[in-house]
Design an enzyme around this catalytic site. Structure first.
Site, PDB file in Angstrom:
ATOM      1  N   LYS C  80      -1.247 -17.841   3.189  1.00 24.52           N
ATOM      2  CA  LYS C  80      -0.222 -16.809   3.046  1.00 24.52           C
ATOM      3  C   LYS C  80       0.559 -16.673   4.350  1.00 24.52           C
ATOM      4  O   LYS C  80       1.778 -16.655   4.361  1.00 24.52           O
ATOM      5  CB  LYS C  80      -0.859 -15.458   2.668  1.00 24.52           C
ATOM      6  CG  LYS C  80      -1.390 -15.414   1.257  1.00 24.52           C
ATOM      7  CD  LYS C  80      -1.839 -14.013   0.862  1.00 24.52           C
ATOM      8  CE  LYS C  80      -3.129 -13.580   1.513  1.00 24.52           C
ATOM      9  NZ  LYS C  80      -4.337 -14.236   0.988  1.00 24.52           N
ATOM     10  N   CYS C 169      -7.792   1.671  -1.683  1.00 23.66           N
ATOM     11  CA  CYS C 169      -8.602   0.537  -1.216  1.00 23.66           C
ATOM     12  C   CYS C 169      -9.636   0.903  -0.167  1.00 23.66           C
ATOM     13  O   CYS C 169     -10.719   0.338  -0.148  1.00 23.66           O
ATOM     14  CB  CYS C 169      -7.724  -0.619  -0.759  1.00 23.66           C
ATOM     15  SG  CYS C 169      -6.844  -0.402   0.768  1.00 23.66           S
ATOM     16  N   MET C 170      -9.334   1.829   0.738  1.00 22.23           N
ATOM     17  CA  MET C 170     -10.242   2.042   1.854  1.00 22.23           C
ATOM     18  C   MET C 170     -10.930   3.401   1.862  1.00 22.23           C
ATOM     19  O   MET C 170     -11.799   3.643   2.685  1.00 22.23           O
ATOM     20  CB  MET C 170      -9.487   1.893   3.189  1.00 22.23           C
ATOM     21  CG  MET C 170      -8.925   0.522   3.428  1.00 22.23           C
ATOM     22  SD  MET C 170     -10.062  -0.821   3.003  1.00 22.23           S
ATOM     23  CE  MET C 170     -11.455  -0.420   3.996  1.00 22.23           C
ATOM     24  N   MET C 336     -13.425  -4.525  -1.747  1.00 30.32           N
ATOM     25  CA  MET C 336     -13.098  -3.678  -2.891  1.00 30.32           C
ATOM     26  C   MET C 336     -14.220  -3.565  -3.917  1.00 30.32           C
ATOM     27  O   MET C 336     -14.289  -2.586  -4.642  1.00 30.32           O
ATOM     28  CB  MET C 336     -11.825  -4.197  -3.569  1.00 30.32           C
ATOM     29  CG  MET C 336     -10.618  -4.118  -2.675  1.00 30.32           C
ATOM     30  SD  MET C 336     -10.458  -2.499  -1.931  1.00 30.32           S
ATOM     31  CE  MET C 336     -10.106  -2.953  -0.259  1.00 30.32           C
ATOM     32  N   GLY C 373      -8.066  -4.279   3.474  1.00 31.22           N
ATOM     33  CA  GLY C 373      -7.175  -5.099   2.674  1.00 31.22           C
ATOM     34  C   GLY C 373      -5.765  -5.171   3.191  1.00 31.22           C
ATOM     35  O   GLY C 373      -5.052  -6.132   2.942  1.00 31.22           O
ATOM     36  N   GLN C 374      -5.330  -4.148   3.913  1.00 32.34           N
ATOM     37  CA  GLN C 374      -3.942  -4.113   4.348  1.00 32.34           C
ATOM     38  C   GLN C 374      -3.866  -4.128   5.880  1.00 32.34           C
ATOM     39  O   GLN C 374      -4.781  -3.678   6.554  1.00 32.34           O
ATOM     40  CB  GLN C 374      -3.251  -2.863   3.796  1.00 32.34           C
ATOM     41  CG  GLN C 374      -3.241  -2.829   2.278  1.00 32.34           C
ATOM     42  CD  GLN C 374      -2.421  -1.660   1.759  1.00 32.34           C
ATOM     43  OE1 GLN C 374      -1.232  -1.783   1.579  1.00 32.34           O
ATOM     44  NE2 GLN C 374      -3.057  -0.528   1.563  1.00 32.34           N
TER      45      GLN C 374
END
Lengths: 81, 146, 750
Positions: C80, C169-170, C336, C373-374
């Site tokens: 990515k 997500c967190m 997750m 995740g981010q």
């Protein structure tokens, strides 16, 4: 005008001697000895026939040359003419 | 574009010359190959590389992933990749070869490797290699095909 | 060099290449000759925080490569990141503001668009009160952007209806760290990956979702085959390529496994009794219990019991516990699969339990490390206070002292900040659906694809006055917008990202924003001015001004960043807080002697002092084992779980613009176990329908031995097949994070 490059391979230990002789040929430029006994040669010639003659000359007239391998040829100028 | 076409035509003209050389110097070419490794100095490959302006992937429908299709079409290569480090960490075909339509590279260049492997950036001037693939197999990635 | 010389050089190079020699150029010289300059930045995608060198030529980003000076990725990039620079000029970039007129989005001037936003927000606030407006932000926004929005909404408009996608997500990881250690974010760091001898990977497809960290694990495993990698996940994933043991539970039934591991660790004596005595309390979640009572609690969780609950092999549980217990070091990683659960916080606690019982925390090679995740979920949202119940610098809204401190920095009366937390994400969008929230500002995220049980929320989002500031259009969310504001993208703005390991890293602005796009911070300041709050924002001339004010909120806090001003961040490859002064190197392990906040006087010789807790002790929790909200039954016999593939990021607004990545995984699908497929007569690539109580989706079947039997897996990237039409919006009562990972489904051949 065509520009062509080739690898001239010599017997071990003879590269410097061959190099000196190659440098005497008109319109031939050398780019050093690499990986032991490979000489990079660039020639400016008029046509394919002359290139054949040149490689035959190097093979037959210069001692200790094992092979002449063409690697690149540029036709652009000829096309544009 | 026109210019490119002309150049490609010009390369066709060169083929007889190479045939001449190839025939005349089979023995010495073999010696050269033995001396500096089969991946290099292969004249026909060099011709293909220098002459190709843009590689073309066969025109397929592209409805599945590269790997899914190549597992069937070129199973040996797909297997080599799958078992390589790139296979283990999922660096897919497209990373090195492009997507097959907007971009397709049969023989990836060193620049492409360096984007992900910048610590491995090598100053080739002091080595006998010219690209990562001088030493590493493209699919197994193994060094000198160990 | 004239043309003839050039042609000769080219010819010579070709010859040289044929014998493996590079005749003329070193790479750096080649760059210089080509006019490319390289700049240090950070990757825009996941939470790993890879250092990236960005190549710029003629005012355009032309290339990227891994930053070899970065301790995070040491020069590596995943696929990515490799293609990130192509996203900047994607066709789907939003280039000018748009306003919905007669049902259609049409081009507008910035002035017209901002006036409309301000007028509408003012109208709603004046008529319905500040809680009728809301902000929904992102773990991908810069810390500076979230900070400005926070200051505007909580400090000036006066609403705590301020959320962000990290809730999805967190939030459970936050809940886990807070309840166990008394302070959010990991104790250790990536350095521990290089020294760990056991990796326990729970509910994380590290290979595909955090590829660069996976590379690091693979490298460890390759160099030392004796290290053990244990996976607990209902689905086999590419991460299995290096696994020594995979425990494959029924989705939602893994709590018992972690308890059973703890039981073996205690029974067989792998505990660090000294550490437990000094630094651990026990709790049943309501009250303190004794170590003995905890042991009693564990009695129920025999390997056989857990194996039955989760339908796994009891011997595997024993093996995993012994490897974990006997190894001198261990790191647990999760994502997750643990967080997106109705018992996400509990699961987090149970993972921390293993590390606390064995003392495998706060020392090299040991950590319970939640992977984010981010790229800026930790930095901007968790640290920046970008959720409905928190304020910048790890502060809580309900704490009057915290409100007072922030009000002072924001230069507003403390009464401006509502003492009551706002609505968490699901409640917020429910309020939107009910029409209680009448104006919503969405920044840098795509909730119309990422919320669970979408059908419930989409109409409300269409009806509300929806402002979307994004770099891309169309997305599922921009399609519903009333006003679209084009935002500058990565490399078009400067700012700071904070990644998984507490590391804050600076990203430079290298090129001008595309079209009329503007920095989100600038847009928010503009909005503040138009709403009449300009005075407290006018000193923000640059992102650095914003960062400097934000730093004040971290001063003296557990996440002290005072030692990380722009000038220093521009030089170094990020800093791990606490970093209280500009000569401090940053902190590898919190709560230990190396931590500048470690209270030696209170610790009295203890190895660790968890200063987030009043007595400096972390908590081992005796949490009940509880299954998912929606168990499978005769009608819906499959457990549906959603997730990701390597080549795509979340809702694909970025990766969907890169043909190479699209090619890698061209379309949506559902994975089904070959045994289930055979039973149902489903063949590979058949069209099937996946049905839940909330919706149905036609997908291509991928018959593959990845999900366990009675489990379906659907990646949620594709907007044309919204996986979240199927998912459930039940959420963890503590963290309010929805259970994306488990719901009941059936599958039929079409």
């Amino acid at each position: 005008m065509l520009i062509s490059s080739m690898i001239v391979k010599t017997r071990p230990g003879k590269a410097e001697t061959v190099l000196t002789q190659l440098q005497k040929i008109p319109r031939v430029t050398t780019y050093g000895v690499h990986r032991g006994n490979n000489i990079i040669v660039v020639a400016e010639i008029h046509d394919i026939k002359q290139l054949e003659n040149l490689t035959a000359f190097i093979m037959e007239s210069i001692d200790d040359v094992l092979s002449v391998s063409p690697t690149y040829i540029n036709f652009e100028d000829e096309i544009q003419e | 574009m026109k210019q490119k076409t002309r150049l490609n035509l010009a390369w066709l003209m060169l083929i007889p010359v190479f045939v001449f050389w190839a025939c005349a110097q089979t023995e010495t070419a073999q010696q050269l190959n033995q001396a500096i490794g089969p991946e290099q100095a292969m004249v026909p490959a060099q011709l293909a590389e220098a002459g190709a302006e843009q590689d073309e992937h066969p025109d397929v429908e592209f409805t599945e992933s590269c790997y899914d299709c190549h597992r069937e079409e070129t199973p040996e290569v797909a297997e080599l990749w799958h078992n390589s480090m790139h296979g283990v960490v999922n660096v897919g075909c497209f990373v090195c070869h492009g997507d097959g339509t907007t971009e397709f590279v049969v023989r990836p260049t060193t620049e492409r490797c360096i984007a992900c492997h910048s610590p491995k950036e090598v100053d080739f001037s002091n080595t006998e290699a010219s690209s990562c693939f001088s030493c590493h197999n493209g699919h197994t990635l193994k060094f000198h095909n160990e | 060099m004239d043309r003839r010389e050039f042609l000769k050089a080219t010819a010579a190079s070709a010859a040289a290449a044929s014998i493996g020699v590079d005749l003329f150029l070193k790479p750096s010289q080649a760059d210089a000759a080509a006019g490319v300059t390289w700049h240090k930045s950070v990757c825009r995608f996941c939470g790993v925080g890879c250092g990236m060198m960005v190549g710029v030529k003629d005012g355009k980003v032309v290339s990227v490569k891994g930053d070899k000076e970065s301790t995070v990725n040491r020069g590596f990039l995943c696929v990515k990141g490799f293609y990130l620079y192509k996203v900047i000029t994607a066709k789907s970039r939003l280039r000018y503001p748009m306003i919905r007129k007669n049902g259609k989005l049409v081009r507008a001037s910035w002035d017209e668009a901002m006036d409309l936003v301000a007028t509408k927000f003012r109208e709603v606030i004046d008529r319905y009160g500040p809680d009728a407006v809301a902000f929904y932000g992102s773990g991908q926004a810069e810390t500076e952007e979230t900070y400005i929005a926070n200051k505007l909404f909580k400090g000036h408009i006066g609403t705590n209806n301020f959320e962000g996608n990290p809730r999805l997500c967190m939030a459970s990881a936050v809940g886990g760290y807070l309840t166990t250690f008394g302070a959010d974010e990991p104790v250790g760091s990536y350095d521990d990956l290089d020294e760990a001898e056991v990796f326990l990977i729970v509910g994380s497809n590290t290979a595909e979702c955090h590829p660069v960290l996976f590379d690091r694990i693979v490298e460890r495993k390759t160099k030392d085959p004796h290290i053990k990698i244990i996976i607990i996940d209902p689905r086999k994933t590419p991460t299995d390529r290096v696994a020594d043991l995979h425990i494959q539970p029924i989705p939602g039934y893994d709590l018992a496994i972690l308890h059973a591991m703890a039981r073996i660790i205690v029974k067989e004596g792998y505990t660090d009794e000294q550490f437990i005595k000094e630094s651990v309390n026990f709790s049943d979640g309501k009250k303190k219990i004794s170590y003995e009572e905890y042991k009693q609690f564990l009695e129920k969780f025999t390997p056989e019991y857990a194996a039955k609950v989760a339908d796994v092999n009891p011997d595997d549980i024993v093996k995993a516990a012994r490897w974990f217990g006997q190894s001198p070091t261990a790191v647990t990683l999760w994502t997750m699969g643990v967080n997106q659960r109705t018992r996400g916080v509990w699961l987090n606690n149970l993972i921390h339990n293993l590390h606390l019982l064995t003392g495998k925390i706060g020392k090299p090679g040991c950590d319970s490390l939640s992977l984010t995740g981010q790229p800026n979920a930790c930095g901007g949202v968790r640290e920046g206070g970008g959720l409905a119940h928190i304020l910048p610098g790890h502060r809580k809204i309900v704490n009057p002292q915290h409100r007072k401190e922030i009000a002072a920095i924001w230069k507003v009366p403390v009464s401006n900040i509502n003492p009551k937390p706002g609505k968490h994400t699901i409640a917020l969008f429910e309020a939107v659906a009910k029409g209680e929230i009448k104006a919503l500002y969405v920044m840098c995220t795509n909730p119309a694809q990422s919320l669970p049980n979408l059908k419930k929320f989409l109409k409300g989002m269409k009806d509300v006055f929806l402002v979307v500031a994004d770099a891309f259009h169309p997305t599922e969310t921009t399609k519903l917008a009333d006003v679209l504001l084009p935002a500058a993208f990565w490399s078009e703005k400067e700012g700071v990202y904070g990644c998984t390991e507490r590391r804050s890293q600076y990203m430079p602005k290298l090129v001008e924003p595309l079209g009329e796009a503007r920095w989100d911070g600038d847009i928010l300041i503009d909005l503040a001015r138009r709403l009449g709050y300009g005075k407290n924002f006018e000193h923000f001339k640059t992102p650095e001004d914003v960062w400097n004010e934000y730093l004040l909120t971290t001063k003296g806090r557990d996440m002290d960043l005072m030692g990380a001003p722009y000038w220093r961040l521009k030089k170094v490859r990020g800093l791990r807080w606490p970093v209280p002064t500009t000569d401090h190197p940053g902190t590898r392990h919190r709560f230990t002697e190396g931590d500048p906040l470690f209270p030696k006087d209170k610790a009295k010789g203890r190895r660790m002092y968890f200063y987030g807790k009043p007595d400096g002790r972390a908590v081992v929790f005796a949490r009940p084992d509880k299954g998912p909200e929606e168990p499978t039954d005769a009608e819906y016999p499959f457990a549906l779980t959603t997730g990701r593939v390597l080549e795509h990021f979340h809702t694909m607004t970025m990766t969907g613009t890169v043909p190479q990545l699209v090619r890698a995984v061209p379309g949506p699908y559902v994975e089904i176990n070959p045994k289930d497929a055979a039973r149902l007569g489903i063949a590979d690539r058949d069209t099937v329908k996946v049905i839940t109580r909330r919706g149905e989706l036609e997908l291509t079947a991928r018959v593959i031995d990845r999900p366990r039997e009675k489990t379906l897996f659907v990646p949620w990237h594709w907007s044309e097949k919204l996986a979240n039409l199927l998912t459930i919006d039940a959420f963890d009562p503590g963290s309010k994070e929805p259970e994306y990972k488990v719901c009941a489904a059936k599958i039929v051949k079409v």
